[in-house]
Motif scaffolding. Sequence first.
Motif, short mmCIF file in Angstrom:
data_model
loop_
_atom_site.label_atom_id
_atom_site.label_comp_id
_atom_site.label_asym_id
_atom_site.label_seq_id
_atom_site.Cartn_x
_atom_site.Cartn_y
_atom_site.Cartn_z
N ALA A 1 0.20 -6.73 -6.05
CA ALA A 1 1.34 -5.22 -5.70
C ALA A 1 0.96 -3.98 -6.33
O ALA A 1 1.49 -3.58 -7.37
N PRO A 2 -0.24 -3.21 -6.21
CA PRO A 2 -0.71 -2.43 -6.99
C PRO A 2 0.09 -1.25 -7.06
O PRO A 2 0.72 -0.75 -5.81
N ALA A 3 0.12 -0.48 -8.12
CA ALA A 3 0.83 0.87 -8.16
C ALA A 3 0.15 1.61 -9.49
O ALA A 3 0.16 1.33 -10.52
N LEU A 4 -0.46 2.98 -8.91
CA LEU A 4 -1.20 3.69 -9.91
C LEU A 4 -0.10 4.78 -10.26
O LEU A 4 -0.02 5.82 -9.00
N MET B 1 0.81 -1.07 -0.11
CA MET B 1 0.03 -0.14 0.04
C MET B 1 0.87 1.28 0.03
O MET B 1 0.73 2.23 -0.74
N ARG B 2 2.16 1.03 0.81
CA ARG B 2 2.86 2.40 0.88
C ARG B 2 3.30 2.51 -0.56
O ARG B 2 3.42 3.72 -0.85
N ARG B 3 3.78 1.41 -1.42
CA ARG B 3 4.34 1.79 -2.76
C ARG B 3 3.15 2.42 -3.49
O ARG B 3 3.65 3.17 -4.47
N LEU B 4 1.98 2.08 -3.39
CA LEU B 4 0.98 2.70 -4.19
C LEU B 4 0.75 4.13 -3.82
O LEU B 4 0.51 5.10 -4.80
N GLN B 5 0.99 4.57 -2.59
CA GLN B 5 0.49 6.00 -2.20
C GLN B 5 1.82 6.79 -2.67
O GLN B 5 1.42 7.78 -3.06
N LEU B 6 2.81 6.27 -2.73
CA LEU B 6 4.27 6.95 -3.25
C LEU B 6 4.04 7.18 -4.59
O LEU B 6 4.35 8.22 -5.43
N ALA B 7 3.45 6.17 -5.52
CA ALA B 7 3.34 6.28 -6.90
C ALA B 7 2.28 7.16 -7.25
O ALA B 7 2.44 7.77 -8.22
N VAL B 8 1.11 7.45 -6.59
CA VAL B 8 0.05 8.34 -6.59
C VAL B 8 0.77 9.70 -6.49
O VAL B 8 0.52 10.63 -7.31
N THR C 1 -1.05 -4.64 -10.60
CA THR C 1 -2.25 -4.02 -10.77
C THR C 1 -3.52 -4.46 -11.18
O THR C 1 -3.44 -4.79 -12.55
N ALA C 2 -4.52 -4.74 -10.72
CA ALA C 2 -5.93 -4.74 -11.32
C ALA C 2 -6.81 -3.75 -11.16
O ALA C 2 -6.40 -2.84 -9.98
N VAL C 3 -7.88 -3.70 -11.64
CA VAL C 3 -8.92 -2.43 -11.26
C VAL C 3 -10.38 -3.05 -11.52
O VAL C 3 -10.57 -3.75 -12.48
N SER C 4 -11.02 -2.78 -10.50
CA SER C 4 -12.35 -3.18 -10.43
C SER C 4 -13.16 -1.95 -10.35
O SER C 4 -12.56 -0.85 -9.70
N GLY C 5 -14.54 -1.91 -10.32
CA GLY C 5 -15.44 -0.58 -10.24
C GLY C 5 -16.71 -1.06 -10.06
O GLY C 5 -17.41 -2.10 -10.10
N GLU C 6 -17.33 -0.09 -9.78
CA GLU C 6 -18.98 0.17 -9.34
C GLU C 6 -19.26 -1.17 -8.48
O GLU C 6 -18.49 -1.29 -7.46
N THR C 7 -19.92 -2.08 -8.72
CA THR C 7 -20.38 -3.32 -8.16
C THR C 7 -19.50 -4.22 -8.33
O THR C 7 -20.06 -5.39 -8.96
N ARG C 8 -18.39 -4.25 -7.93
CA ARG C 8 -17.33 -5.61 -8.10
C ARG C 8 -17.25 -5.87 -9.43
O ARG C 8 -17.02 -7.18 -9.64
N ARG C 9 -17.34 -5.27 -10.45
CA ARG C 9 -16.95 -5.69 -11.85
C ARG C 9 -15.53 -5.48 -12.01
O ARG C 9 -14.84 -4.71 -11.86
N SER C 10 -15.08 -6.60 -12.47
CA SER C 10 -13.74 -6.71 -13.07
C SER C 10 -13.58 -5.74 -14.28
O SER C 10 -13.83 -6.43 -15.03
N LEU C 11 -12.72 -4.84 -14.30
CA LEU C 11 -12.64 -4.14 -15.30
C LEU C 11 -11.14 -4.01 -16.08
O LEU C 11 -10.93 -4.06 -17.42
#
Length: 346
Positions: free
Chosen positions: A119-122, A1-8, A65-75
């Motif tokens: 290991a998400p990173a945006l 999570m820390r890596r994600l925050q730094l990446a943001v 990194t994976a992305v989902s949205g709305e009501t648990r949709r895999s995007l």
Amino acid sequence: MRRLQLAVLAALTLGAGLTATPAQAHPGQRDLGIENCAADACHFDVPPGTYDVRVLLGGGAASRTAVSGETRRSLLPETAAPAGERVARSFTVNVRTPEGEPTGPDGTPGLDLVLGGSAPALADIRVTPARQARQILLVGDSTVCDQPGAPYSGWGQQLPQYLDKGVSVANYADSGESTVSYLGNPQLWGTVRPLIRPGDLVLIQLAHNDKTTDEATYRANLQTLVEGVRHQGGEPVLVTPIVRRWFNADGTLNNDIALLVNGLGVNHPVVIRSVAAELGVPLVDLTAKTKALVESLGVEGSKAVYLYNENKDNTHTSVHGATVYAGLVRDELVALHLVPARLVRE
């Protein structure tokens, strides 16, 4: 999570056969970006419509990194980015109210995205109204719908991750529905039919809950759905139901329970195939595809596809099972030339 925050915080700013479905947008609306994200989620205050989302993934360390949205949709499926590199991906998403099942709660207004993966990173994100989008609408039951809570998942909930930018999935499947109830509920067919535009694909899988529907009525209901789609200029696609995980002693699936023959002797897959042939409708024979897969996995191996291990449930699929079954649907849509291969992901 820390890596994600730094990446943001270190985000890089980027430059900016089916129907086109332009999104509704506020007058003068600018592209929406990473300023709408915090930690592992993003919220975009947009009205209902169709939106293109472009993400830039990666950070200082290797990420997935994976992305989902709305009501648990895999995007977007889990996507790898090497350490220090950026990987761009795009997808198109349907935003509506209710955001999940049509008879369910409204959900949160706007577009909500959740970052997942091991290991998400945006690094960056842009959301823009879709100018050209190919629309796939889904009509179905609980085995198709956007299930609101884990561990349940419908195959329609997993289908968007297999589609690239330019194709949106509007999932109007709803738990517990039969052909009778779907046609009779204004929140369902009465809502979906006016939304169909010329060239839209409409996938129809209704059978599991037609337990007391006689054959003549079931056949007539399928014909009504097909004719309704065509009247709007859309292209109907009949989908036979996923099998139930119900084995005979010899390791084959039971011909009645597993293959959806109801108490009146109506063989739903047989009727669907017949209607498709009579009306010249493309057919996705998901019964045959899932039967072959489940029997190949066997009694033990197939448990992970359904929710047997969690709830002794042999009808509803796990996230894993729904993802596998959505892949079967993707393959058939390409094989039938309903969706171009260039617009699908492996």
